[in-house]
Design a protein around this motif. Structure first.
Motif, PDB file in Angstrom:
ATOM      1  N   ALA A  26       0.959  -1.149   0.421  1.00 32.30           N
ATOM      2  CA  ALA A  26       0.059  -0.236   0.086  1.00 32.30           C
ATOM      3  C   ALA A  26       1.047   1.415   0.074  1.00 32.30           C
ATOM      4  CB  ALA A  26      -0.383  -0.006   0.588  1.00 32.30           C
ATOM      5  N   LEU A  27       1.652   0.835   0.582  1.00 30.68           N
ATOM      6  CA  LEU A  27       3.235   2.268   0.918  1.00 30.68           C
ATOM      7  C   LEU A  27       3.384   2.958  -0.510  1.00 30.68           C
ATOM      8  CD1 LEU A  27       4.297   1.871   4.892  1.00 30.68           C
ATOM      9  CD2 LEU A  27       2.803   3.495   3.740  1.00 30.68           C
ATOM     10  N   ASP A  28       3.616   1.984  -0.867  1.00 32.09           N
ATOM     11  CA  ASP A  28       4.423   1.459  -2.219  1.00 32.09           C
ATOM     12  C   ASP A  28       3.651   2.103  -3.190  1.00 32.09           C
ATOM     13  OD1 ASP A  28       6.479   0.590  -4.182  1.00 32.09           O
ATOM     14  OD2 ASP A  28       4.769   0.144  -5.798  1.00 32.09           O
ATOM     15  N   LEU A  29       2.201   2.548  -3.269  1.00 33.66           N
ATOM     16  CA  LEU A  29       1.396   2.751  -4.262  1.00 33.66           C
ATOM     17  C   LEU A  29       1.496   3.830  -4.130  1.00 33.66           C
ATOM     18  CD1 LEU A  29      -1.263  -0.091  -5.175  1.00 33.66           C
ATOM     19  CD2 LEU A  29      -0.018   1.061  -6.591  1.00 33.66           C
ATOM     20  N   CYS A  30       1.407   4.116  -2.578  1.00 36.71           N
ATOM     21  CA  CYS A  30       1.003   5.544  -2.173  1.00 36.71           C
ATOM     22  C   CYS A  30       2.443   6.562  -2.543  1.00 36.71           C
ATOM     23  CB  CYS A  30       1.203   5.884  -0.634  1.00 36.71           C
ATOM     24  SG  CYS A  30      -0.907   5.262   0.011  1.00 36.71           S
ATOM     25  N   GLU A  31       3.559   6.009  -2.845  1.00 41.24           N
ATOM     26  CA  GLU A  31       4.491   6.750  -2.810  1.00 41.24           C
ATOM     27  C   GLU A  31       4.309   7.233  -4.365  1.00 41.24           C
ATOM     28  OE1 GLU A  31       8.023   4.774  -2.156  1.00 41.24           O
ATOM     29  OE2 GLU A  31       7.683   5.206   0.515  1.00 41.24           O
ATOM     30  N   GLN A  32       3.983   6.096  -5.439  1.00 41.39           N
ATOM     31  CA  GLN A  32       3.976   6.474  -6.823  1.00 41.39           C
ATOM     32  C   GLN A  32       2.554   7.380  -7.029  1.00 41.39           C
ATOM     33  OE1 GLN A  32       4.353   2.266  -9.191  1.00 41.39           O
ATOM     34  NE2 GLN A  32       4.767   1.709  -7.203  1.00 41.39           N
ATOM     35  N   LEU A  33       1.535   7.031  -6.301  1.00 43.36           N
ATOM     36  CA  LEU A  33       0.505   7.892  -6.661  1.00 43.36           C
ATOM     37  C   LEU A  33       1.256   9.602  -6.226  1.00 43.36           C
ATOM     38  CD1 LEU A  33      -2.238   5.518  -5.210  1.00 43.36           C
ATOM     39  CD2 LEU A  33      -1.997   6.599  -7.991  1.00 43.36           C
ATOM     40  N   ASP A  34       1.602   9.435  -5.259  1.00 41.68           N
ATOM     41  CA  ASP A  34       2.099  11.224  -4.766  1.00 41.68           C
ATOM     42  C   ASP A  34       2.854  11.758  -5.526  1.00 41.68           C
ATOM     43  OD1 ASP A  34       0.963  10.681  -2.371  1.00 41.68           O
ATOM     44  OD2 ASP A  34       3.050  10.766  -1.543  1.00 41.68           O
ATOM     45  N   ARG A  35       3.743  10.796  -6.587  1.00 40.82           N
ATOM     46  CA  ARG A  35       4.461  12.040  -8.234  1.00 40.82           C
ATOM     47  C   ARG A  35       3.062  12.573  -9.602  1.00 40.82           C
ATOM     48  NH1 ARG A  35       7.479   6.478  -8.439  1.00 40.82           N
ATOM     49  NH2 ARG A  35       8.687   6.974  -6.580  1.00 40.82           N
ATOM     50  N   HIS A  36       2.122  11.813  -9.035  1.00 39.85           N
ATOM     51  CA  HIS A  36       0.921  12.841  -9.869  1.00 39.85           C
ATOM     52  C   HIS A  36       0.286  13.409  -9.099  1.00 39.85           C
ATOM     53  CE1 HIS A  36       1.529   8.993 -12.882  1.00 39.85           C
ATOM     54  NE2 HIS A  36       2.325   8.626 -11.944  1.00 39.85           N
ATOM     55  N   GLU A  37      -0.130  14.797 -10.223  1.00 43.49           N
ATOM     56  CA  GLU A  37      -0.985  16.015  -9.868  1.00 43.49           C
ATOM     57  C   GLU A  37      -2.193  15.094 -10.126  1.00 43.49           C
ATOM     58  OE1 GLU A  37       2.064  18.951 -12.002  1.00 43.49           O
ATOM     59  OE2 GLU A  37       0.011  19.049 -12.767  1.00 43.49           O
ATOM     60  N   GLY A  38      -3.191  15.907  -9.503  1.00 45.47           N
ATOM     61  CA  GLY A  38      -4.582  15.163  -9.692  1.00 45.47           C
ATOM     62  C   GLY A  38      -4.978  14.466  -8.799  1.00 45.47           C
ATOM     63  N   ILE A  39      -3.794  14.156  -7.180  1.00 43.89           N
ATOM     64  CA  ILE A  39      -4.417  12.737  -6.850  1.00 43.89           C
ATOM     65  C   ILE A  39      -4.617  13.447  -5.527  1.00 43.89           C
ATOM     66  CG2 ILE A  39      -3.662  10.923  -5.393  1.00 43.89           C
ATOM     67  CD1 ILE A  39      -4.144  10.408  -8.908  1.00 43.89           C
ATOM     68  N   ALA A  40      -5.797  13.645  -4.620  1.00 45.94           N
ATOM     69  CA  ALA A  40      -6.219  14.621  -4.124  1.00 45.94           C
ATOM     70  C   ALA A  40      -6.652  13.810  -2.348  1.00 45.94           C
ATOM     71  CB  ALA A  40      -8.058  14.537  -3.831  1.00 45.94           C
ATOM     72  N   THR A  41      -5.826  14.456  -1.169  1.00 43.20           N
ATOM     73  CA  THR A  41      -5.487  13.715  -0.218  1.00 43.20           C
ATOM     74  C   THR A  41      -7.056  14.102   0.996  1.00 43.20           C
ATOM     75  OG1 THR A  41      -4.101  15.635   0.566  1.00 43.20           O
ATOM     76  CG2 THR A  41      -2.808  14.211  -0.279  1.00 43.20           C
ATOM     77  N   ALA A  42      -7.079  13.998   1.970  1.00 46.30           N
ATOM     78  CA  ALA A  42      -8.291  13.966   3.133  1.00 46.30           C
ATOM     79  C   ALA A  42      -7.809  13.783   4.129  1.00 46.30           C
ATOM     80  CB  ALA A  42      -9.021  13.063   2.485  1.00 46.30           C
ATOM     81  N   GLU A  43      -8.510  14.286   5.066  1.00 46.81           N
ATOM     82  CA  GLU A  43      -8.401  14.120   6.686  1.00 46.81           C
ATOM     83  C   GLU A  43      -8.603  11.752   6.535  1.00 46.81           C
ATOM     84  OE1 GLU A  43      -7.815  16.489   9.587  1.00 46.81           O
ATOM     85  OE2 GLU A  43      -7.681  17.549   7.620  1.00 46.81           O
ATOM     86  N   PRO A  44      -6.891  12.163   7.351  1.00 43.50           N
ATOM     87  CA  PRO A  44      -7.044  10.467   8.116  1.00 43.50           C
ATOM     88  C   PRO A  44      -8.206   9.618   8.644  1.00 43.50           C
ATOM     89  CG  PRO A  44      -5.530  11.656   8.950  1.00 43.50           C
ATOM     90  CD  PRO A  44      -5.700  12.259   8.481  1.00 43.50           C
ATOM     91  N   ARG A  45      -8.029   8.759   8.362  1.00 42.42           N
ATOM     92  CA  ARG A  45     -10.047   8.303   8.822  1.00 42.42           C
ATOM     93  C   ARG A  45      -9.107   6.089   9.197  1.00 42.42           C
ATOM     94  NH1 ARG A  45     -15.156   9.435   6.503  1.00 42.42           N
ATOM     95  NH2 ARG A  45     -16.307   8.371   7.965  1.00 42.42           N
ATOM     96  N   GLY A  46      -9.323   6.087  10.268  1.00 42.94           N
ATOM     97  CA  GLY A  46      -9.121   4.462  11.271  1.00 42.94           C
ATOM     98  C   GLY A  46      -9.662   3.303  10.484  1.00 42.94           C
ATOM     99  N   LEU A  47     -11.086   3.851  10.066  1.00 43.74           N
ATOM    100  CA  LEU A  47     -12.150   2.971   9.554  1.00 43.74           C
ATOM    101  C   LEU A  47     -13.535   3.858   8.608  1.00 43.74           C
ATOM    102  CD1 LEU A  47     -13.549   0.677   9.795  1.00 43.74           C
ATOM    103  CD2 LEU A  47     -15.359   1.257  11.703  1.00 43.74           C
TER     104      LEU A  47
END
Length: 312
Positions: free
Chosen positions: A109-130
């Motif tokens: 999951a973290l590997d995918l997150c790092e790759q997604l972070d390199r692309h523009e337009g990938i929105a982030t949000a408040e972290p949620r546990g569930l």
């Protein structure tokens, strides 16, 4: 019949064929299990490891404080951080609940997150546990491909991991994927509370205090209390108690030990206190609850240890 309905019927057929008994069924992939329930289940306490629950038939509702999380054939559930909550299942013998559970592979999951972070337009949000999120067609198609592979052992073993990775990608890019990416980043106050939660799960049988947990989170005790409750819906010591009791129940189921031995194994000094708190949480004394679980719920061998306590 439209494509989505045909796809769902195909998934139901595959799951029925592989998950013939109630409870969890192993697959050729160590972090993927199938779930079947042939009867409704009233509200019961659960504690999930981080992972994704995708329901193909039937439905579940999770309750955390005033929040309700629906996961059914239109919604999936994501658990980024273990959170004790209550859950009810809607199922019948004619239309059993059929679901797939993917325990979170943090490295993938973290590997995918790092790759997604390199692309523009990938929105982030408040972290949620569930959270629960709508099932998009692209994710549904990826789940169908995984189930088809799991039904064929060589395909499941050789192609399944890539299909699981695609499911992670679809979830991370889904309607609430930003919340999962933020949770996985373990930054800010969310990340500090998550460190304290990991300590609880690794040392639940030790004498844990709020002071020690707050120190682990690098917060004052009042600040830690407030953020812990906001994230989990409960207090730190109630969380510790719930973690111990879930682990004790699993200990009795898997090790066939007495309630007294299970109480000692999870850090209780008083067997009577353990029995009182166990009945308060699960609604039955330890012996009755374990007998119910054995009667109603298939319990395969444990997953490879992940560092988290869970209900199964």
């Amino acid at each position: 019949m439209d494509d989505s309905r045909r796809r769902r019927q195909r998934m139901i057929g595959l799951l029925r064929g592989m998950a013939r008994d109630e409870g969890y069924t192993l697959t050729c992939l160590p972090d993927v299990r199938l779930l079947r329930a042939d009867r409704p289940l009233s509200r019961t306490p659960v504690l999930y490891e981080p992972g994704i629950v995708i329901v193909v038939q039937g439905s579940k509702r999770g309750f955390l404080g005033r929040q309700t999380f629906v996961y059914d054939d239109q919604h999936y559930l994501v658990v980024s951080v273990p959170v004790p909550f209550t859950m009810e299942t809607h199922a019948t013998a004619q239309e059993p609940l059929l679901a797939i559970y993917l325990r979170l592979d943090s490295a993938m999951a973290l590997d995918l997150c790092e790759q997604l972070d390199r692309h523009e337009g990938i929105a982030t949000a408040e972290p949620r546990g569930l959270y629960s999120s709508p099932m998009e067609a692209s994710l549904s198609m990826a789940v169908l491909r995984l189930l088809e592979a799991l039904a064929n052992a060589p395909e499941g073993e050789l192609l399944g991991p890539a299909m699981v990775r695609e499911i992670y990608f679809r979830v991370l890019c889904g309607a609430q994927g930003g919340s999962m990416r933020a949770a996985l980043a373990q930054q800010g106050r969310f990340g500090r509370v998550a460190r304290a939660i990991r300590l609880i799960h690794s040392e639940y049988d030790e004498a844990l205090s709020v002071d020690r947990l707050a120190h682990e989170a690098a917060m004052s005790v009042p600040t830690f209390h407030a953020h812990f409750r906001a994230m989990t819906g409960t207090s730190p010591m109630r969380y510790v108690q719930s973690t111990r009791l879930h682990q004790a129940r699993l200990h009795m189921l898997r090790q066939d030990t007495t309630a007294a031995a299970a109480a000692t194994a999870v850090g209780y000094e008083s067997a009577s206190q353990f029995s009182r708190e166990f009945k308060r949480l699960f609604g039955r004394p330890p012996v009755e609850e374990v007998a119910r679980m054995r009667r109603d719920f298939a319990m395969p061998e444990a997953l490879t240890p992940s560092g988290f306590v869970s209900s199964h």
